[in-house]
Structure formats: structure tokens, C-alpha cells
Motif scaffolding. Structure first.
Motif, PDB file in Angstrom:
ATOM      1  N   UNK A   1       0.848  -1.195   0.000  1.00  0.00           N
ATOM      2  CA  UNK A   1       0.000   0.000   0.000  1.00  0.00           C
ATOM      3  C   UNK A   1       0.879   1.239   0.000  1.00  0.00           C
ATOM      4  N   UNK A   2       0.548   2.190  -0.854  1.00  0.00           N
ATOM      5  CA  UNK A   2       1.211   3.487  -0.876  1.00  0.00           C
ATOM      6  C   UNK A   2       0.149   4.563  -0.713  1.00  0.00           C
ATOM      7  N   UNK A   3       0.509   5.634  -0.037  1.00  0.00           N
ATOM      8  CA  UNK A   3      -0.415   6.747   0.125  1.00  0.00           C
ATOM      9  C   UNK A   3      -0.691   7.399  -1.218  1.00  0.00           C
ATOM     10  N   UNK A   4      -1.809   8.113  -1.290  1.00  0.00           N
ATOM     11  CA  UNK A   4      -2.127   8.870  -2.497  1.00  0.00           C
ATOM     12  C   UNK A   4      -1.047   9.911  -2.734  1.00  0.00           C
ATOM     13  N   UNK A   5      -0.940  10.341  -3.977  1.00  0.00           N
ATOM     14  CA  UNK A   5       0.103  11.320  -4.295  1.00  0.00           C
ATOM     15  C   UNK A   5      -0.015  12.513  -3.355  1.00  0.00           C
ATOM     16  N   UNK A   6       1.113  13.100  -3.049  1.00  0.00           N
ATOM     17  CA  UNK A   6       1.144  14.167  -2.055  1.00  0.00           C
ATOM     18  C   UNK A   6       0.924  15.538  -2.682  1.00  0.00           C
ATOM     19  N   UNK A   7       0.607  16.511  -1.831  1.00  0.00           N
ATOM     20  CA  UNK A   7       0.462  17.889  -2.306  1.00  0.00           C
ATOM     21  C   UNK A   7       1.782  18.406  -2.868  1.00  0.00           C
ATOM     22  N   UNK A   8       2.903  18.011  -2.248  1.00  0.00           N
ATOM     23  CA  UNK A   8       4.212  18.415  -2.759  1.00  0.00           C
ATOM     24  C   UNK A   8       4.457  17.843  -4.152  1.00  0.00           C
ATOM     25  N   UNK A   9       4.077  16.584  -4.355  1.00  0.00           N
ATOM     26  CA  UNK A   9       4.234  15.987  -5.681  1.00  0.00           C
ATOM     27  C   UNK A   9       3.380  16.721  -6.708  1.00  0.00           C
TER      28      UNK A   9
ATOM     29  N   UNK B   1      -5.127  11.281 -11.121  1.00  0.00           N
ATOM     30  CA  UNK B   1      -5.655  11.616  -9.793  1.00  0.00           C
ATOM     31  C   UNK B   1      -5.637  10.433  -8.840  1.00  0.00           C
ATOM     32  N   UNK B   2      -5.687   9.215  -9.364  1.00  0.00           N
ATOM     33  CA  UNK B   2      -5.686   8.044  -8.490  1.00  0.00           C
ATOM     34  C   UNK B   2      -4.279   7.520  -8.225  1.00  0.00           C
ATOM     35  N   UNK B   3      -3.267   8.195  -8.748  1.00  0.00           N
ATOM     36  CA  UNK B   3      -1.888   7.743  -8.517  1.00  0.00           C
ATOM     37  C   UNK B   3      -1.536   7.778  -7.034  1.00  0.00           C
ATOM     38  N   UNK B   4      -0.816   6.744  -6.597  1.00  0.00           N
ATOM     39  CA  UNK B   4      -0.256   6.789  -5.261  1.00  0.00           C
ATOM     40  C   UNK B   4       1.106   7.469  -5.357  1.00  0.00           C
ATOM     41  N   UNK B   5       1.799   7.602  -4.231  1.00  0.00           N
ATOM     42  CA  UNK B   5       3.074   8.331  -4.238  1.00  0.00           C
ATOM     43  C   UNK B   5       4.082   7.678  -5.172  1.00  0.00           C
ATOM     44  N   UNK B   6       4.118   6.359  -5.200  1.00  0.00           N
ATOM     45  CA  UNK B   6       5.050   5.641  -6.063  1.00  0.00           C
ATOM     46  C   UNK B   6       4.703   5.855  -7.535  1.00  0.00           C
ATOM     47  N   UNK B   7       3.429   5.664  -7.892  1.00  0.00           N
ATOM     48  CA  UNK B   7       2.993   5.845  -9.276  1.00  0.00           C
ATOM     49  C   UNK B   7       3.279   7.264  -9.759  1.00  0.00           C
ATOM     50  N   UNK B   8       3.057   8.241  -8.881  1.00  0.00           N
ATOM     51  CA  UNK B   8       3.270   9.633  -9.272  1.00  0.00           C
ATOM     52  C   UNK B   8       4.752   9.901  -9.525  1.00  0.00           C
ATOM     53  N   UNK B   9       5.623   9.320  -8.695  1.00  0.00           N
ATOM     54  CA  UNK B   9       7.064   9.473  -8.936  1.00  0.00           C
ATOM     55  C   UNK B   9       7.460   8.834 -10.264  1.00  0.00           C
ATOM     56  N   UNK B  10       6.882   7.684 -10.573  1.00  0.00           N
ATOM     57  CA  UNK B  10       7.153   7.029 -11.860  1.00  0.00           C
ATOM     58  C   UNK B  10       6.674   7.902 -13.027  1.00  0.00           C
ATOM     59  N   UNK B  11       5.524   8.524 -12.851  1.00  0.00           N
ATOM     60  CA  UNK B  11       4.974   9.423 -13.883  1.00  0.00           C
ATOM     61  C   UNK B  11       5.880  10.638 -14.057  1.00  0.00           C
ATOM     62  N   UNK B  12       6.360  11.209 -12.962  1.00  0.00           N
ATOM     63  CA  UNK B  12       7.282  12.342 -13.039  1.00  0.00           C
ATOM     64  C   UNK B  12       8.556  11.946 -13.783  1.00  0.00           C
ATOM     65  N   UNK B  13       9.094  10.781 -13.445  1.00  0.00           N
ATOM     66  CA  UNK B  13      10.313  10.302 -14.104  1.00  0.00           C
ATOM     67  C   UNK B  13      10.068  10.133 -15.599  1.00  0.00           C
ATOM     68  N   UNK B  14       8.933   9.564 -15.956  1.00  0.00           N
ATOM     69  CA  UNK B  14       8.615   9.370 -17.372  1.00  0.00           C
ATOM     70  C   UNK B  14       8.520  10.710 -18.103  1.00  0.00           C
ATOM     71  N   UNK B  15       7.946  11.731 -17.455  1.00  0.00           N
ATOM     72  CA  UNK B  15       7.837  13.061 -18.069  1.00  0.00           C
ATOM     73  C   UNK B  15       9.219  13.679 -18.249  1.00  0.00           C
ATOM     74  N   UNK B  16      10.087  13.510 -17.258  1.00  0.00           N
ATOM     75  CA  UNK B  16      11.465  14.018 -17.387  1.00  0.00           C
ATOM     76  C   UNK B  16      12.219  13.262 -18.473  1.00  0.00           C
TER      77      UNK B  16
END
Length: 156
Positions: A44-52, A119-134
């Protein structure tokens, strides 16, 4: 009543045993009595954070806006850039469940895809998405979008 395709139950494991929602787990298992099932356990990972979220829109999206304007002459809003990134990075390819093969569009020959919301990304998924965008910015334009830094602001 038809059986649900999937049941998600949050629990914790200590000493090899579920410690929360054990009765719900037992009830869920009972619903599938006599059926063949696939059991998946994932962390389980928390939902993406406000900082993310802030980093994504203030840094990644802004850098992409600038890139698309400079490289392609496209002047896009933040929402349009967000949609562009989702279209290219946040999707799932449709698969024939019987054969496991991709389903292709017979007109253009490309795989059929379904865009996924971030919007349903957890913290891990959001980091993966950020990496993919970079990574996409680097692959397309040899441009490095900076990593998260609370002191850094994109200005154009």
C-alpha cells in the motif's frame, strides 16, 4: 448477485498473518467458493502528495510548456500540457483477455489504448509518472527537467 471482478481490502501483515480486516478477507474469500481465482498482494502506498502535485504543475508542466513553445511553436495552457503528458505517458494498452495479445486499431495499426487519470496515482505511481515526463523531455529534446527542489521555481 454477480461476483465482483476484483475486491480490494487493506490490511497489515505481522508474523505472517493479516492483522486488520481479517473478517472482511474471510468473507471475500467465501464469495469465490468453488471458483478459480488469482491472488495479488501489493504494498500500500499513500495517495500522491500535495508536494508531488505542486512539483508536477509548477516545474514539470511549466518546463514542458516552454519546451513545446520553443521547439514546436505550440502555445499551450497548463491543462493542455497536462493532457498532452497524460496522453503520452498515462495509459494502458487494451489486451485480449483470452490470448494476452494487444488489440490493434484496424484503421491505423496502432495499439488501442485507454488514457488513465493521474488523480488516483499513489506516491510511487506519481514518482514514476514524473520520471517518465522528465525522461520524455530528455529523449525528445535533450532537455533535463530539474528534480524536485523546494527552493527551485520555474520562471519564464
Amino acid at each position: 448477485m454477480p461476483l465482483p471482478k476484483k475486491i480490494d481490502i487493506r490490511s497489515e501483515i505481522h508474523n505472517g498473518k493479516f492483522t486488520r480486516n481479517r473478517d472482511v478477507i474471510v468473507d471475500a474469500i467465501a464469495q469465490y467458493e468453488g471458483k478459480e481465482v488469482t491472488l495479488s498482494i501489493k504494498r500500500f502506498y499513500k495517495k500522491r502528495s500535495n508536494d508531488q502535485n505542486a512539483y508536477y504543475f509548477a516545474v514539470i508542466v511549466e518546463h514542458w510548456r516552454n519546451l513545446l513553445r520553443e521547439e514546436w511553436g505550440e502555445v499551450l495552457t497548463k491543462d493542455q500540457v497536462h493532457e498532452f503528458l497524460k496522453q503520452n505517458l498515462s495509459f494502458e494498452e487494451k489486451v485480449d483477455e483470452e490470448t494476452g495479445e494487444l488489440i490493434f486499431n484496424p484503421i491505423n495499426g496502432r495499439p488501442i489504448v485507454k488514457q488513465k487519470s493521474t488523480t488516483s496515482n499513489n506516491t510511487w505511481d506519481q514518482e514514476e509518472y514524473h520520471k517518465a515526463a522528465r525522461d520524455l523531455a530528455f529523449e525528445m529534446f535533450n532537455y533535463e527537467i530539474p528534480l524536485p527542489d523546494k527552493e527551485l521555481k520555474a520562471t519564464y
